[in-house]
Scaffold this motif. Structure first.
Motif, PDB file in Angstrom:
ATOM      1  N   GLY A  50       0.802  -1.212   0.000  1.00  0.00           N
ATOM      2  CA  GLY A  50       0.000   0.000   0.000  1.00  0.00           C
ATOM      3  C   GLY A  50       0.837   1.265   0.000  1.00  0.00           C
ATOM      4  O   GLY A  50       0.320   2.354  -0.194  1.00  0.00           O
ATOM      5  N   ARG A  51       2.149   1.110   0.219  1.00  0.00           N
ATOM      6  CA  ARG A  51       3.047   2.273   0.258  1.00  0.00           C
ATOM      7  C   ARG A  51       4.234   1.998  -0.637  1.00  0.00           C
ATOM      8  O   ARG A  51       5.322   1.617  -0.201  1.00  0.00           O
ATOM      9  N   GLU A  52       4.030   2.176  -1.923  1.00  0.00           N
ATOM     10  CA  GLU A  52       5.070   1.893  -2.905  1.00  0.00           C
ATOM     11  C   GLU A  52       6.269   2.815  -2.720  1.00  0.00           C
ATOM     12  O   GLU A  52       6.118   4.022  -2.522  1.00  0.00           O
ATOM     13  N   GLY A  53       7.450   2.218  -2.786  1.00  0.00           N
ATOM     14  CA  GLY A  53       8.669   2.999  -2.659  1.00  0.00           C
ATOM     15  C   GLY A  53       9.144   3.174  -1.239  1.00  0.00           C
ATOM     16  O   GLY A  53      10.191   3.781  -1.007  1.00  0.00           O
ATOM     17  N   ARG A  54       8.409   2.641  -0.266  1.00  0.00           N
ATOM     18  CA  ARG A  54       8.783   2.833   1.137  1.00  0.00           C
ATOM     19  C   ARG A  54      10.151   2.233   1.433  1.00  0.00           C
ATOM     20  O   ARG A  54      10.982   2.871   2.081  1.00  0.00           O
TER      21      ARG A  54
ATOM     22  N   SER B  80      12.576   1.605  -0.631  1.00  0.00           N
ATOM     23  CA  SER B  80      13.617   2.377  -1.334  1.00  0.00           C
ATOM     24  C   SER B  80      14.003   3.608  -0.518  1.00  0.00           C
ATOM     25  O   SER B  80      15.192   3.926  -0.381  1.00  0.00           O
ATOM     26  N   MET B  81      13.005   4.285   0.042  1.00  0.00           N
ATOM     27  CA  MET B  81      13.296   5.463   0.854  1.00  0.00           C
ATOM     28  C   MET B  81      14.030   5.084   2.144  1.00  0.00           C
ATOM     29  O   MET B  81      14.913   5.804   2.607  1.00  0.00           O
ATOM     30  N   ILE B  82      13.667   3.922   2.703  1.00  0.00           N
ATOM     31  CA  ILE B  82      14.369   3.451   3.907  1.00  0.00           C
ATOM     32  C   ILE B  82      15.828   3.149   3.580  1.00  0.00           C
ATOM     33  O   ILE B  82      16.740   3.490   4.357  1.00  0.00           O
ATOM     34  N   LEU B  83      16.071   2.531   2.441  1.00  0.00           N
ATOM     35  CA  LEU B  83      17.446   2.234   2.028  1.00  0.00           C
ATOM     36  C   LEU B  83      18.246   3.511   1.815  1.00  0.00           C
ATOM     37  O   LEU B  83      19.427   3.595   2.183  1.00  0.00           O
ATOM     38  N   ILE B  84      17.615   4.502   1.226  1.00  0.00           N
ATOM     39  CA  ILE B  84      18.285   5.797   1.067  1.00  0.00           C
ATOM     40  C   ILE B  84      18.633   6.362   2.431  1.00  0.00           C
ATOM     41  O   ILE B  84      19.743   6.857   2.662  1.00  0.00           O
TER      42      ILE B  84
ATOM     43  N   TYR C 293      20.451   9.080  -5.926  1.00  0.00           N
ATOM     44  CA  TYR C 293      19.542   9.579  -6.965  1.00  0.00           C
ATOM     45  C   TYR C 293      19.095   8.427  -7.871  1.00  0.00           C
ATOM     46  O   TYR C 293      17.908   8.324  -8.219  1.00  0.00           O
ATOM     47  N   ALA C 294      20.029   7.546  -8.222  1.00  0.00           N
ATOM     48  CA  ALA C 294      19.678   6.377  -9.031  1.00  0.00           C
ATOM     49  C   ALA C 294      18.721   5.463  -8.268  1.00  0.00           C
ATOM     50  O   ALA C 294      17.752   4.930  -8.835  1.00  0.00           O
ATOM     51  N   LEU C 295      18.963   5.286  -6.967  1.00  0.00           N
ATOM     52  CA  LEU C 295      18.070   4.470  -6.150  1.00  0.00           C
ATOM     53  C   LEU C 295      16.694   5.112  -6.058  1.00  0.00           C
ATOM     54  O   LEU C 295      15.660   4.423  -6.094  1.00  0.00           O
ATOM     55  N   TYR C 296      16.648   6.425  -5.966  1.00  0.00           N
ATOM     56  CA  TYR C 296      15.386   7.152  -5.906  1.00  0.00           C
ATOM     57  C   TYR C 296      14.593   6.995  -7.216  1.00  0.00           C
ATOM     58  O   TYR C 296      13.358   6.873  -7.202  1.00  0.00           O
ATOM     59  N   LEU C 297      15.296   6.971  -8.346  1.00  0.00           N
ATOM     60  CA  LEU C 297      14.625   6.858  -9.636  1.00  0.00           C
ATOM     61  C   LEU C 297      14.162   5.437  -9.938  1.00  0.00           C
ATOM     62  O   LEU C 297      13.042   5.226 -10.411  1.00  0.00           O
TER      63      LEU C 297
ATOM     64  N   THR D  86       7.566  -5.978  -1.442  1.00  0.00           N
ATOM     65  CA  THR D  86       8.559  -5.628  -0.430  1.00  0.00           C
ATOM     66  C   THR D  86       9.612  -6.704  -0.206  1.00  0.00           C
ATOM     67  O   THR D  86      10.818  -6.450  -0.298  1.00  0.00           O
ATOM     68  N   ALA D  87       9.190  -7.926   0.083  1.00  0.00           N
ATOM     69  CA  ALA D  87      10.141  -8.986   0.433  1.00  0.00           C
ATOM     70  C   ALA D  87      11.092  -9.294  -0.714  1.00  0.00           C
ATOM     71  O   ALA D  87      12.314  -9.380  -0.518  1.00  0.00           O
ATOM     72  N   ARG D  88      10.553  -9.458  -1.905  1.00  0.00           N
ATOM     73  CA  ARG D  88      11.402  -9.779  -3.054  1.00  0.00           C
ATOM     74  C   ARG D  88      12.349  -8.633  -3.379  1.00  0.00           C
ATOM     75  O   ARG D  88      13.482  -8.849  -3.811  1.00  0.00           O
ATOM     76  N   PHE D  89      11.891  -7.403  -3.175  1.00  0.00           N
ATOM     77  CA  PHE D  89      12.746  -6.254  -3.444  1.00  0.00           C
ATOM     78  C   PHE D  89      13.941  -6.228  -2.499  1.00  0.00           C
ATOM     79  O   PHE D  89      15.072  -5.988  -2.928  1.00  0.00           O
ATOM     80  N   VAL D  90      13.710  -6.465  -1.225  1.00  0.00           N
ATOM     81  CA  VAL D  90      14.812  -6.482  -0.253  1.00  0.00           C
ATOM     82  C   VAL D  90      15.815  -7.570  -0.609  1.00  0.00           C
ATOM     83  O   VAL D  90      17.037  -7.349  -0.600  1.00  0.00           O
ATOM     84  N   VAL D  91      15.310  -8.761  -0.950  1.00  0.00           N
ATOM     85  CA  VAL D  91      16.194  -9.865  -1.337  1.00  0.00           C
ATOM     86  C   VAL D  91      16.994  -9.501  -2.584  1.00  0.00           C
ATOM     87  O   VAL D  91      18.210  -9.738  -2.657  1.00  0.00           O
TER      88      VAL D  91
END
Length: 277
Positions: free
Chosen positions: A67-71, A73-77, A134-138, A149-154
């Protein structure tokens, strides 16, 4: 329904009068138990049972839709920025955060195995950090939306580790390597495969990749090995996520990721044997 007056009671609240029947099970329900349906009302039990038969939406790779796309990615940043602040606060390259976290093959082979991942969260300068973030943000939110979420972290951590492993294998063992570039190039590879899967125009991304490949090879103090390892891992993961058979998608993806980690671990062990007496 003809019942004695005293029997007009809600099945869920026997102490309450009820004169409306659930359209599905026909049990009497009080106003508190009425749930709007396409026709009339249904009881909470029938609503819950019906929800079980509704297929939940999934991502391209079969993950749960967030429900919160990109969350993440922002945490990783945020983690990368916090790590850089800690690095500066402890003396930058002379401090403990940098000295204990940067990847250097000889030291890593001597037992500091954590450096394979911690090095992916350290950066050599503010410009280095800004380019990677910036690349991670894009690209991060796009890949995160496709994976869940889970697959993205992996995928992110696997790409980061793959970049470090290729550095460990191919770079001068005395070279110190840091940066999130391996993970970022993994996102490039994942995005490329997902765009191809969706039959989207990838020319802009290919131009970006070509520019980055040239900079990686021609630029000074740039780890082309880390970029290469992350990108290859990203492409491999993207292919598995995008093209795994739908009926056994999770199993195929898990086995493929496990196989990739086994290959990386085996490569690490062999290289460590070469570097240690």
């Amino acid at each position: 329904m003809n019942l004695p007056a005293e029997d007009y009671r809600c099945y869920n609240h026997p102490d309450r009068e009820a004169y409306i029947s659930c359209q599905r099970c026909e049990r009497l329900i009080c106003p508190d138990c009425m749930r709007d349906a396409s026709v009339g009302f249904q009881c909470p039990s029938c609503i819950a049972e019906g929800a079980k038969t509704v297929r939940q939406p999934t991502t391209l790779a079969g993950g749960a839709v967030s429900g919160r796309e990109g969350r993440v990615s922002m945490i990783l940043i945020g983690i990368n920025v916090a790590a850089y602040v800690a690095q500066l606060a402890t003396g930058d390259r002379a401090g403990d955060v940098y000295q204990q976290g940067a990847l250097q093959a000889y030291v890593t082979a001597d037992g500091d195995y954590w450096r394979l991942l911690t090095s992916a969260f350290l950066h050599g300068s503010m410009l280095h950090l800004l380019f990677n973030m910036y690349a991670l943000y894009l690209f991060g939110p796009f890949v995160e939306r496709a994976l869940g979420t889970a697959r993205f972290v992996v995928a992110y951590l696997t790409s980061a580790l793959a970049g470090s492993i290729v550095v460990y294998l191919l770079a001068d063992p005395a070279t110190v390597t840091i940066g999130a570039s391996g993970a970022v190039f993994g996102l490039f590879g994942l995005a490329l495969i997902f765009l191809l899967k969706a039959k989207q125009d990838v020319r802009t991304l290919l131009v970006l990749l070509a520019i980055n490949a040239f900079i990686s090879v021609a630029g000074p103090n740039i780890s082309w090995e880390g970029h290469l390892g992350g990108f290859v891992a990203g492409v491999a993961l993207g292919a598995v996520f995008a093209y795994a058979p739908r009926d056994r998608r999770t199993l195929v993806q898990s086995l493929a990721i496990g196989a990739l980690w086994i290959v990386m671990i085996a490569a690490f062990v062999l290289r460590t044997m070469q570097l240690t007496p």
